[in-house]
Design an enzyme around this catalytic site. Structure first.
Site, short mmCIF file in Angstrom:
data_model
loop_
_atom_site.label_atom_id
_atom_site.label_comp_id
_atom_site.label_asym_id
_atom_site.label_seq_id
_atom_site.Cartn_x
_atom_site.Cartn_y
_atom_site.Cartn_z
N LEU A 1 0.82 -1.29 -0.04
CA LEU A 1 -0.08 -0.01 -0.11
C LEU A 1 0.99 1.34 0.21
O LEU A 1 1.82 1.34 0.55
CB LEU A 1 -0.92 -0.07 1.08
CG LEU A 1 -1.82 -1.12 1.25
CD1 LEU A 1 -2.79 -0.94 2.39
CD2 LEU A 1 -2.92 -1.04 0.09
N ASP A 2 0.51 2.34 -0.80
CA ASP A 2 1.13 3.61 -0.64
C ASP A 2 1.42 4.10 0.53
O ASP A 2 0.35 4.10 1.25
CB ASP A 2 0.55 4.51 -2.00
CG ASP A 2 0.97 3.87 -3.17
OD1 ASP A 2 1.77 3.13 -3.36
OD2 ASP A 2 0.38 4.46 -4.09
N PRO A 3 2.30 4.98 0.67
CA PRO A 3 2.30 5.43 2.13
C PRO A 3 0.96 6.27 2.71
O PRO A 3 0.55 5.91 3.79
CB PRO A 3 3.20 6.53 2.07
CG PRO A 3 4.28 5.79 0.90
CD PRO A 3 3.39 5.31 0.14
#
Length: 304
Positions: free
Chosen positions: A68-70
């Protein structure tokens, strides 16, 4: 001969140390850190706790299921210790998201019918910043539902094949709507077989470790950490005799005489999980349906 101590006991009877070295946390990822950072923090916390409470137990790594992206939040199963050997299982299942599509003009009246056209197989090329080769590929959108609309936003529920880029999907939806658009907030609500009904925060996990380390109270660990076998819930299963499990521990395939029971829906070529009669995972492998061989499962990953 294999060391019999390597064959685990029943999943429900494991000690806190056994869970923390072959377990999984259904983590609610917060916004900000990367998935890799979160996994590293959990690994280091477990390592420190085991050093105090169970020095003979060790954990060398932890891994997350599906990056998952930040800024993205939600369901991020984190595999602890030897459970990282099960990472490939998450490639077999689906993902589910709730996303905000930010349109660059008012949402058209036919938005729901346009969105519905994206159900089924779609072509995607990974974005420039992705870690994989940028080759055109096909991904399946199983279900795409408009939950809410306002003047320039659509709230979407997306159930899709693993490896689907939701940011790219939102961009393409914006083009199809004629407004242009980009992905706003994104939250993952499921990564099969885990979903958002029993998520635990990083604080829950750290508190559980602290209760065990400082107060000798392991109950919170049992609440937050699941046996790694939970990862295998949606795979066909094969139950094998303890003697066959010992042979698997030495690298042998699962031969027909060692099989006690196999799921009826297992098909040739399927990835299957093999267990001892007490429910402990032994290996992953490819199901064999070939009368010319006396093998039921070819090994892919030994778990003991």
């Amino acid at each position: 001969m294999a060391d019999r101590s390597r064959i685990r006991g029943p999943p429900d009877d494991r000690t806190p140390a056994e869970l923390l070295t072959f377990g999984v946390v259904n983590l609610d990822k917060p916004p900000g850190p990367s998935s890799h950072q979160v996994s590293g923090w959990l690994r280091d916390a477990v390592d420190e706790t085991l050093a105090d409470r169970a020095p003979d137990a060790t954990i060398e790594q932890a891994a997350h299921a599906g990056t998952l992206d930040p800024k993205v939040t939600g369901c991020l199963p984190v595999m602890l210790g030897e459970a990282t050997r099960l990472a490939q299982v998450f490639l077999e299942g689906h993902k589910e998201y709730v996303a905000v599509l930010e349109c660059h003009a008012p949402v058209p009246a036919d938005a729901e019918s346009v969105v519905a056209e994206f159900e089924g197989p779609i072509y995607q090329k990974p974005p420039r910043k992705s870690a994989v080769a940028r080759r055109l590929r096909v991904r399946e959108i199983y279900d795409l539902e408009v939950l809410e609309t306002d003047e320039r936003r659509l709230l979407l529920r997306i159930r899709c094949e693993s490896g689907t880029y939701v940011r790219k999907l939102c961009h393409d939806l914006g083009l199809a709507l004629g407004t242009g658009g980009h992905m706003g907030h994104l939250r993952r609500t499921a990564t099969s077989p885990f979903d958002d009904r029993d998520l635990h925060s990083a604080h829950d996990f750290l508190d559980a470790l602290a209760y065990w380390r400082e107060d000798d109270d392991p109950e919170a660990v049992f609440d937050v950490v699941d046996p790694a076998e939970r990862i295998l819930e949606e795979l066909p299963g094969v139950v094998i005799a303890p003697s066959a499990a010992q042979e698997v521990a030495n690298g042998a395939p699962v031969y027909d005489p060692g099989v006690i029971e196999a799921d009826d829906d297992a098909q040739a070529g399927d990835l299957v999980a093999c267990y001892t009669p007490n429910g402990a995972a032994v290996c992953l492998g490819e199901f064999v349906d070939d009368a010319s061989r006396d093998v039921t499962v070819d090994l892919e990953r030994v778990l003991v």
